[in-house]
Design a protein around this motif. Structure first.
Motif, PDB file in Angstrom:
ATOM      1  N   ALA A 107      24.954  29.435  23.546  1.00  0.00           N
ATOM      2  CA  ALA A 107      23.967  30.496  23.692  1.00  0.00           C
ATOM      3  C   ALA A 107      22.916  30.038  24.688  1.00  0.00           C
ATOM      4  O   ALA A 107      22.721  28.849  24.920  1.00  0.00           O
ATOM      5  N   ALA A 108      22.204  31.012  25.279  1.00  0.00           N
ATOM      6  CA  ALA A 108      21.238  30.691  26.327  1.00  0.00           C
ATOM      7  C   ALA A 108      20.180  29.710  25.842  1.00  0.00           C
ATOM      8  O   ALA A 108      19.805  28.782  26.549  1.00  0.00           O
ATOM      9  N   VAL A 109      19.669  29.913  24.618  1.00  0.00           N
ATOM     10  CA  VAL A 109      18.621  29.035  24.123  1.00  0.00           C
ATOM     11  C   VAL A 109      19.119  27.605  24.025  1.00  0.00           C
ATOM     12  O   VAL A 109      18.407  26.652  24.340  1.00  0.00           O
ATOM     13  N   ASN A 110      20.377  27.420  23.606  1.00  0.00           N
ATOM     14  CA  ASN A 110      20.944  26.084  23.523  1.00  0.00           C
ATOM     15  C   ASN A 110      21.212  25.502  24.906  1.00  0.00           C
ATOM     16  O   ASN A 110      21.075  24.296  25.114  1.00  0.00           O
ATOM     17  N   LEU A 111      21.613  26.355  25.849  1.00  0.00           N
ATOM     18  CA  LEU A 111      21.863  25.882  27.208  1.00  0.00           C
ATOM     19  C   LEU A 111      20.584  25.348  27.836  1.00  0.00           C
ATOM     20  O   LEU A 111      20.588  24.292  28.468  1.00  0.00           O
ATOM     21  N   VAL A 145      20.602  21.432  29.400  1.00  0.00           N
ATOM     22  CA  VAL A 145      20.525  21.023  30.800  1.00  0.00           C
ATOM     23  C   VAL A 145      19.144  20.453  31.105  1.00  0.00           C
ATOM     24  O   VAL A 145      18.201  20.608  30.321  1.00  0.00           O
ATOM     25  N   SER A 146      19.032  19.810  32.260  1.00  0.00           N
ATOM     26  CA  SER A 146      17.732  19.283  32.676  1.00  0.00           C
ATOM     27  C   SER A 146      16.786  20.431  33.011  1.00  0.00           C
ATOM     28  O   SER A 146      17.220  21.560  33.295  1.00  0.00           O
ATOM     29  N   ALA A 147      15.508  20.129  32.998  1.00  0.00           N
ATOM     30  CA  ALA A 147      14.511  21.142  33.353  1.00  0.00           C
ATOM     31  C   ALA A 147      14.727  21.628  34.781  1.00  0.00           C
ATOM     32  O   ALA A 147      14.552  22.821  35.078  1.00  0.00           O
ATOM     33  N   ALA A 148      15.134  20.704  35.672  1.00  0.00           N
ATOM     34  CA  ALA A 148      15.365  21.070  37.074  1.00  0.00           C
ATOM     35  C   ALA A 148      16.552  22.015  37.202  1.00  0.00           C
ATOM     36  O   ALA A 148      16.510  22.984  37.974  1.00  0.00           O
ATOM     37  N   GLN A 181      15.570  25.499  35.909  1.00  0.00           N
ATOM     38  CA  GLN A 181      14.762  26.217  36.885  1.00  0.00           C
ATOM     39  C   GLN A 181      15.632  26.741  38.018  1.00  0.00           C
ATOM     40  O   GLN A 181      15.434  27.870  38.495  1.00  0.00           O
ATOM     41  N   ALA A 182      16.588  25.933  38.472  1.00  0.00           N
ATOM     42  CA  ALA A 182      17.510  26.374  39.525  1.00  0.00           C
ATOM     43  C   ALA A 182      18.327  27.576  39.055  1.00  0.00           C
ATOM     44  O   ALA A 182      18.566  28.522  39.814  1.00  0.00           O
ATOM     45  N   ARG A 183      18.750  27.539  37.797  1.00  0.00           N
ATOM     46  CA  ARG A 183      19.502  28.671  37.241  1.00  0.00           C
ATOM     47  C   ARG A 183      18.634  29.935  37.213  1.00  0.00           C
ATOM     48  O   ARG A 183      19.105  31.025  37.559  1.00  0.00           O
ATOM     49  N   ILE A 229      31.551  43.501  41.948  1.00  0.00           N
ATOM     50  CA  ILE A 229      31.447  42.142  41.407  1.00  0.00           C
ATOM     51  C   ILE A 229      31.738  41.082  42.471  1.00  0.00           C
ATOM     52  O   ILE A 229      31.785  39.882  42.173  1.00  0.00           O
ATOM     53  N   ASP A 230      31.967  41.534  43.709  1.00  0.00           N
ATOM     54  CA  ASP A 230      32.296  40.585  44.776  1.00  0.00           C
ATOM     55  C   ASP A 230      31.042  40.177  45.546  1.00  0.00           C
ATOM     56  O   ASP A 230      29.965  40.701  45.330  1.00  0.00           O
ATOM     57  N   THR A 231      31.231  39.270  46.469  1.00  0.00           N
ATOM     58  CA  THR A 231      30.208  38.485  47.184  1.00  0.00           C
ATOM     59  C   THR A 231      29.568  37.503  46.204  1.00  0.00           C
ATOM     60  O   THR A 231      29.772  37.600  44.990  1.00  0.00           O
ATOM     61  N   HIS A 232      28.814  36.575  46.742  1.00  0.00           N
ATOM     62  CA  HIS A 232      28.364  35.466  45.912  1.00  0.00           C
ATOM     63  C   HIS A 232      27.194  34.727  46.538  1.00  0.00           C
ATOM     64  O   HIS A 232      26.979  34.778  47.745  1.00  0.00           O
ATOM     65  N   ILE A 233      26.459  34.062  45.687  1.00  0.00           N
ATOM     66  CA  ILE A 233      25.322  33.237  46.093  1.00  0.00           C
ATOM     67  C   ILE A 233      25.435  31.916  45.344  1.00  0.00           C
ATOM     68  O   ILE A 233      25.816  31.895  44.169  1.00  0.00           O
ATOM     69  N   SER A 234      25.103  30.830  46.007  1.00  0.00           N
ATOM     70  CA  SER A 234      25.167  29.525  45.348  1.00  0.00           C
ATOM     71  C   SER A 234      23.904  28.733  45.622  1.00  0.00           C
ATOM     72  O   SER A 234      23.179  28.982  46.588  1.00  0.00           O
ATOM     73  N   ILE A 235      23.662  27.760  44.746  1.00  0.00           N
ATOM     74  CA  ILE A 235      22.517  26.870  44.908  1.00  0.00           C
ATOM     75  C   ILE A 235      22.942  25.465  44.484  1.00  0.00           C
ATOM     76  O   ILE A 235      23.671  25.298  43.505  1.00  0.00           O
ATOM     77  N   ARG A 236      22.516  24.486  45.245  1.00  0.00           N
ATOM     78  CA  ARG A 236      22.838  23.102  44.904  1.00  0.00           C
ATOM     79  C   ARG A 236      22.046  22.692  43.668  1.00  0.00           C
ATOM     80  O   ARG A 236      20.860  23.021  43.539  1.00  0.00           O
ATOM     81  N   VAL A 237      22.692  21.980  42.764  1.00  0.00           N
ATOM     82  CA  VAL A 237      22.014  21.543  41.549  1.00  0.00           C
ATOM     83  C   VAL A 237      21.070  20.391  41.895  1.00  0.00           C
ATOM     84  O   VAL A 237      21.488  19.401  42.500  1.00  0.00           O
ATOM     85  N   PRO A 238      19.797  20.493  41.540  1.00  0.00           N
ATOM     86  CA  PRO A 238      18.853  19.408  41.845  1.00  0.00           C
ATOM     87  C   PRO A 238      19.319  18.074  41.266  1.00  0.00           C
ATOM     88  O   PRO A 238      19.786  18.011  40.125  1.00  0.00           O
ATOM     89  N   ASP A 239      19.226  17.042  42.076  1.00  0.00           N
ATOM     90  CA  ASP A 239      19.591  15.679  41.679  1.00  0.00           C
ATOM     91  C   ASP A 239      21.085  15.503  41.433  1.00  0.00           C
ATOM     92  O   ASP A 239      21.507  14.461  40.930  1.00  0.00           O
TER      93      ASP A 239
END
Length: 255
Positions: A3-7, A11-14, A17-19, A38-48
């Protein structure tokens, strides 16, 4: 699946925040009508975690994206965390984004769109024309990649990277647009301007009127003005203003 609260507690705070930032970006792309079902996409590098990045769970509409919907994968497209198991990822999204994240350590965020005007310009032989101030942001710093079919082949990654070079914006011929940045704010600002430039071009070229072009010296000068203006502080101010448009959704997308 946690669940989101457990996630958030897992995960780390960083990473959390990235999520949240990435979920907000998905919703802003929807707000500005740059989605394609539902197509196309965006990505972000995970901090650290330089070899890992976050991308959307395939099948979730952008306007519904949440931090817990995002999937952490590696450059081979493998889901790397137990808390993301069971989430599907678009293969074409993996191919395009993994290529750029792997080859360009300076790139933190990558956005790919299939808007009508972006696709229209991608099919025009002359590409993006220096017709407007928005277009001049990309004067002599926009790359192109020839269409090879749906991006499912890992072999295409090398050619994508070669064509992107050291730019942060690319037109994928007969396909759409791509923007990258060293921050979420940078990538958002770039795709916004590229999309607006394409919108203006399609309207101008379809009007039948004679077109007026700035001379080359003015084009170059304006591009330099954009580069000088785009400080991290300015880009963050743009991002904060844009996010304020969906502030009422924050408790939902950051969950």
């Amino acid at each position: 699946m946690l669940a989101a609260v457990n996630l958030k507690e897992t995960v780390s705070a960083a990473e959390w925040q990235a999520r949240c930032d990435l979920a907000a970006l998905y919703r802003l792309i929807a707000h500005y009508r740059m989605t394609d079902l539902i197509d196309t996409h965006i990505s972000i590098r995970v901090p650290d975690e330089p070899n890992h990045f976050l991308i959307n769970r395939y099948g979730v509409m952008f306007e519904h994206m949440k931090a817990s919907d995002l999937v952490k994968i590696d450059h081979d497209g493998q889901v790397v965390a137990a808390y993301d198991q069971g989430k599907n990822v678009n293969v074409a999204g993996f191919v395009i984004h993994s290529a750029i994240h792997h080859a360009r350590p300076d790139i933190h965020c990558v956005i790919h769109t299939h808007t009508a005007d972006g696709m229209a310009v991608s099919a025009q032989a002359h590409g993006l024309l220096p017709l407007t101030q928005h277009a001049l942001k990309f004067y002599q710093c926009l790359s192109y990649h020839q269409y090879e079919g749906i991006a499912l082949s890992l072999d295409e990654r090398e050619r994508l990277v070669q064509d992107l070079g050291n730019t942060k914006a690319m037109i994928l011929r007969n396909h759409g647009l791509l923007a990258a940045g060293n921050s979420v704010a940078d990538a958002f600002y770039t795709i916004y301007f590229l999309e607006r430039a394409c919108q203006a071009q399609i309207k101008a070229t379809s009007s039948g009127s004679e077109l007026v072009y700035p001379d080359a010296a003015v084009c170059e000068f304006t591009a330099q003005q954009f580069q000088a203006e785009e400080t991290p502080q300015y880009l963050q101010m743009v991002w904060d203003a844009a996010v304020s448009l969906i502030a009422h959704q924050q408790s939902d997308y950051c969950s």
